[in-house]
Design an enzyme around this catalytic site. Structure first.
Site, PDB file in Angstrom:
ATOM      1  N   THR A 205      61.472  28.137  47.370  1.00 37.28           N
ATOM      2  CA  THR A 205      60.476  27.487  47.345  1.00 37.28           C
ATOM      3  C   THR A 205      60.411  26.014  46.960  1.00 37.28           C
ATOM      4  O   THR A 205      59.857  25.115  47.709  1.00 37.28           O
ATOM      5  CB  THR A 205      59.159  28.408  46.811  1.00 37.28           C
ATOM      6  OG1 THR A 205      59.061  29.560  47.353  1.00 37.28           O
ATOM      7  CG2 THR A 205      57.875  27.693  47.012  1.00 37.28           C
ATOM      8  N   SER A 206      60.902  25.802  46.030  1.00 37.98           N
ATOM      9  CA  SER A 206      61.118  24.616  45.230  1.00 37.98           C
ATOM     10  C   SER A 206      61.970  23.528  46.258  1.00 37.98           C
ATOM     11  O   SER A 206      61.844  22.584  46.543  1.00 37.98           O
ATOM     12  CB  SER A 206      61.904  24.402  43.974  1.00 37.98           C
ATOM     13  OG  SER A 206      60.967  25.175  42.927  1.00 37.98           O
ATOM     14  N   ARG A 207      63.177  24.165  46.684  1.00 39.88           N
ATOM     15  CA  ARG A 207      63.821  23.348  47.917  1.00 39.88           C
ATOM     16  C   ARG A 207      63.171  22.976  49.002  1.00 39.88           C
ATOM     17  O   ARG A 207      63.332  21.978  49.589  1.00 39.88           O
ATOM     18  CB  ARG A 207      65.156  24.120  48.078  1.00 39.88           C
ATOM     19  CG  ARG A 207      65.940  24.216  46.770  1.00 39.88           C
ATOM     20  CD  ARG A 207      67.455  24.680  47.172  1.00 39.88           C
ATOM     21  NE  ARG A 207      67.566  26.354  47.323  1.00 39.88           N
ATOM     22  CZ  ARG A 207      67.338  27.102  46.479  1.00 39.88           C
ATOM     23  NH1 ARG A 207      67.679  26.844  45.285  1.00 39.88           N
ATOM     24  NH2 ARG A 207      67.608  28.328  46.784  1.00 39.88           N
TER      25      ARG A 207
ATOM     26  N   TYR B  89      72.889  24.087  38.779  1.00 38.22           N
ATOM     27  CA  TYR B  89      72.150  24.815  37.978  1.00 38.22           C
ATOM     28  C   TYR B  89      72.502  24.047  36.392  1.00 38.22           C
ATOM     29  O   TYR B  89      71.746  23.879  35.747  1.00 38.22           O
ATOM     30  CB  TYR B  89      72.657  26.502  37.750  1.00 38.22           C
ATOM     31  CG  TYR B  89      72.031  27.315  38.470  1.00 38.22           C
ATOM     32  CD1 TYR B  89      70.694  27.246  38.599  1.00 38.22           C
ATOM     33  CD2 TYR B  89      72.754  27.938  39.250  1.00 38.22           C
ATOM     34  CE1 TYR B  89      70.280  28.349  39.582  1.00 38.22           C
ATOM     35  CE2 TYR B  89      72.366  28.817  40.291  1.00 38.22           C
ATOM     36  CZ  TYR B  89      70.708  29.019  40.532  1.00 38.22           C
ATOM     37  OH  TYR B  89      70.432  29.751  41.487  1.00 38.22           O
TER      38      TYR B  89
ATOM     39  N   GLU C 230      71.301  31.952  46.101  1.00 37.94           N
ATOM     40  CA  GLU C 230      70.669  33.000  45.317  1.00 37.94           C
ATOM     41  C   GLU C 230      71.284  34.212  45.504  1.00 37.94           C
ATOM     42  O   GLU C 230      71.050  35.172  45.072  1.00 37.94           O
ATOM     43  CB  GLU C 230      69.047  33.310  45.946  1.00 37.94           C
ATOM     44  CG  GLU C 230      68.262  31.948  46.207  1.00 37.94           C
ATOM     45  CD  GLU C 230      68.043  31.379  44.632  1.00 37.94           C
ATOM     46  OE1 GLU C 230      67.987  32.157  43.798  1.00 37.94           O
ATOM     47  OE2 GLU C 230      67.824  30.453  44.768  1.00 37.94           O
TER      48      GLU C 230
ATOM     49  N   ASP D 131      59.913  36.074  42.301  1.00 39.37           N
ATOM     50  CA  ASP D 131      61.151  35.712  42.944  1.00 39.37           C
ATOM     51  C   ASP D 131      60.918  34.449  44.074  1.00 39.37           C
ATOM     52  O   ASP D 131      59.707  34.262  44.393  1.00 39.37           O
ATOM     53  CB  ASP D 131      61.326  37.018  43.642  1.00 39.37           C
ATOM     54  CG  ASP D 131      62.866  37.111  44.090  1.00 39.37           C
ATOM     55  OD1 ASP D 131      63.639  36.106  43.690  1.00 39.37           O
ATOM     56  OD2 ASP D 131      62.955  37.770  45.366  1.00 39.37           O
TER      57      ASP D 131
ATOM     58  N   ASN E 281      61.547  31.382  43.433  1.00 35.41           N
ATOM     59  CA  ASN E 281      61.275  29.962  42.918  1.00 35.41           C
ATOM     60  C   ASN E 281      61.943  28.996  43.553  1.00 35.41           C
ATOM     61  O   ASN E 281      61.661  27.751  43.834  1.00 35.41           O
ATOM     62  CB  ASN E 281      61.205  30.309  41.499  1.00 35.41           C
ATOM     63  CG  ASN E 281      60.067  31.033  41.038  1.00 35.41           C
ATOM     64  OD1 ASN E 281      58.783  30.448  40.999  1.00 35.41           O
ATOM     65  ND2 ASN E 281      60.530  32.165  40.700  1.00 35.41           N
TER      66      ASN E 281
ATOM     67  N   HIS F 144      58.262  27.978  37.222  1.00 38.70           N
ATOM     68  CA  HIS F 144      58.758  29.391  37.933  1.00 38.70           C
ATOM     69  C   HIS F 144      57.263  30.101  37.990  1.00 38.70           C
ATOM     70  O   HIS F 144      57.354  31.414  37.332  1.00 38.70           O
ATOM     71  CB  HIS F 144      59.772  29.791  36.580  1.00 38.70           C
ATOM     72  CG  HIS F 144      60.715  30.451  37.550  1.00 38.70           C
ATOM     73  ND1 HIS F 144      61.793  29.801  37.762  1.00 38.70           N
ATOM     74  CD2 HIS F 144      61.008  31.831  37.554  1.00 38.70           C
ATOM     75  CE1 HIS F 144      62.762  30.773  38.196  1.00 38.70           C
ATOM     76  NE2 HIS F 144      62.100  31.973  38.180  1.00 38.70           N
TER      77      HIS F 144
ATOM     78  N   ASN G 136      66.259  20.404  31.482  1.00 36.93           N
ATOM     79  CA  ASN G 136      65.485  21.263  30.664  1.00 36.93           C
ATOM     80  C   ASN G 136      65.698  20.709  29.455  1.00 36.93           C
ATOM     81  O   ASN G 136      64.995  20.584  28.250  1.00 36.93           O
ATOM     82  CB  ASN G 136      65.913  22.548  30.695  1.00 36.93           C
ATOM     83  CG  ASN G 136      65.418  23.254  32.015  1.00 36.93           C
ATOM     84  OD1 ASN G 136      64.457  22.793  32.411  1.00 36.93           O
ATOM     85  ND2 ASN G 136      66.009  24.303  32.333  1.00 36.93           N
TER      86      ASN G 136
END
Length: 508
Positions: free
Chosen positions: A398-400, A426, A261, A393, A395, A389, A433
């Protein structure tokens, strides 16, 4: 005469008394029946008016809803949170949706794909496409002449110029499949070509040929991960080497997750903050607080979340509240209230978050999801949450963390996405996506395997100490080149190789 008058007066008095006496029971019953009949008629009339009113209102509401849902803007609002051509993904992805929802998704995306293919290109894009097609023809000529090295570079150049051109993807995929024996990447390019042009018969034929082979390779990879997990599980918890490995990996997990990040703390500085709680000179307060927030979240996972049978929205909010607990306590544990934009991805609006998170929770705890392989399950959950998402901030972190929670529940150690692999991370999310989540799942599987190799190496009888992390991009590239083989032995690998792909540990 007097007697006659007396009898007449008595008769009048008797009639008067008869008129003033209370009615008999029979009269009362008749009166009640008449009242009930009148009330029944009135009640039926009211019910009829109510029914007519509700029928008119319901018909108007149904007509309005049909008109609303028929509009493209409403469909876009309901479906824009899903990636293009998402119906082409593995069948595990949409198994929890109904047939009607699947048909709606497919109808919507068929239109969106055809619109995108038929869209007009800008002048610069047209120039790039012409140059890419020229490079593609030259690459094919070089290949026919036996100059595969030059052909490979020309194919790569064409792909860089026109990464979304079906013909470029198709021909490069064929070159990879037949000349470089890279059937996995070839299948990925066939998939992308079909996503962009579903009517491409050559891409469809190639995909039908490679899909089953690639699926078999993926399944074998997952079986290999299970074997390494079982080998790690056989090591007793009292092993001092295992405890040291967990502690070191714990520091590295936090270091890498905040580093992705943009946090500039080094591994040594991260370790110092966690062990001493002392500030590091020259670093911002937010960078300190990001590390402390990750520490809180990981302790919450170890103390509570790993033992739970089901993970709810409340659990995810609690996890996020700790991630932002020191950075932004107000927004921590709260869904965002504004629209956000993440590169080329436009997450759903704040008004859709409650519904989408409820669907995500339902999927997360469904029987179908629990039947998936743990690595697939964790990777899907990571992608789904970061795609929604839901927070302003935090995201990604938290996802990992959620991904690692699911892996730990299945007996795997928590894994890390190395900060050196940020661009790949990414890129694979972007591919997901666009419709193909498999490259992202394979990337998570790579990280999982390197984590398992790390623990197996650290608990072996080798005399070396647990190594420090490689932090430079050039060193990372060198180690990546040395570790191309997915079945490299833990005992034969060099010390830095493992920590380049090392995973996180849990608090010992």
């Amino acid at each position: 005469m007097a007697m006659t008058i007396l009898h007449a007066s008595e008769k009048v008095n008797a009639e008067a008394e008869a008129t003033t006496c209370p009615p008999t029971e029979k009269v009362k019953e008749e009166q009640q029946q008449q009242e009930q009949l009148q009330h029944s008629k009135t009640s039926k009339r009211v019910q009829f008016y109510r029914f007519a009113l509700f029928f008119i209102a319901g018909s108007f509401a149904a007509f309005s809803f049909h008109a609303l849902t028929s509009s493209s803007s409403w469909r876009l609002r309901q479906l824009h949170h899903l990636p293009n051509a998402h119906y082409l993904q593995t069948r595990e992805e949409f198994a929890v949706y109904s047939v009607e929802e699947l048909n709606a998704f497919k109808e919507f995306y068929d239109k969106s794909i055809s619109d995108s293919v038929g869209a007009s290109y800008s002048e610069a894009e047209q120039t790039n496409i012409k140059e890419a097609l020229g490079a593609l023809r030259l690459a094919q000529d070089m290949h026919l002449s036996g100059k595969d090295d030059k052909a490979s570079r020309l194919f790569e150049h064409a792909l860089a110029l026109a990464p979304k051109h079906p013909e470029v993807l198709l021909r490069y995929g064929e070159f990879l499949e037949h000349n470089q024996r890279n059937i996995v990447l070839a299948d990925q390019y066939y998939f992308q070509a079909l996503t962009l042009c579903p009517s491409n018969s050559e891409a469809l034929a190639n995909r039908q040929r490679t899909a089953e082979v690639v699926q078999t390779l993926d399944e074998r990879r997952l079986q290999s991960l299970d074997s390494k997990r079982d080998a790690l599980s056989a090591i007793h918890e009292s092993s001092s080497a295992l405890r040291r490995a967990k502690k070191e990996a714990y520091f590295q997990h936090i270091y890498h997750s905040v580093g992705i990040e943009g946090n500039t703390m080094t591994l040594a500085q991260t370790r110092s903050i966690l062990e001493t709680r002392m500030a590091v000179d020259g670093k911002s307060i937010d960078e300190h607080n990001e590390i402390l927030g990750m520490d809180l979240a990981m302790k919450y996972i170890n103390a509570s979340l790993v033992q739970k049978l089901e993970i709810t929205i409340k659990d995810i909010l609690e996890l996020h509240r700790r991630v932002l607990g020191h950075v932004d306590p107000i927004e921590g544990g709260e869904f965002r209230r504004n629209q956000v934009y993440v590169g080329g991805h436009v997450p759903p609006g704040p008004g859709d978050l409650a519904l989408l998170m409820q669907r995500f929770e339902r999927w997360l705890n469904s029987e179908h999801s629990s039947s998936l392989h743990p690595v697939n399950y964790a990777a899907y959950a990571h992608y789904k949450l970061v795609h929604i998402h839901p927070f302003i901030d935090g995201n990604g972190r938290t996802s990992r963390l959620l991904m690692n929670t699911l892996l730990m529940r299945a007996g795997y150690p928590p894994v890390i996405i190395p900060k050196q692999q940020r661009s790949k991370y990414y890129h694979f999310l972007k591919l997901a996506n666009e419709g193909d989540i498999r490259p992202f799942v394979r990337f998570i599987a790579d990280c999982t395997e390197k984590t398992l190799d790390l623990y197996l190496w650290a608990t072996s009888d080798l005399p070396q100490q647990i190594p420090m992390l490689i932090q430079t991009e050039s060193e990372a590239g060198e180690q990546l080149a040395q570790m191309r083989s997915p079945h490299i032995s833990a005992q034969s690998a060099s010390i830095p190789e493992f920590y380049e792909f090392s995973g996180s540990g849990f608090q010992p």
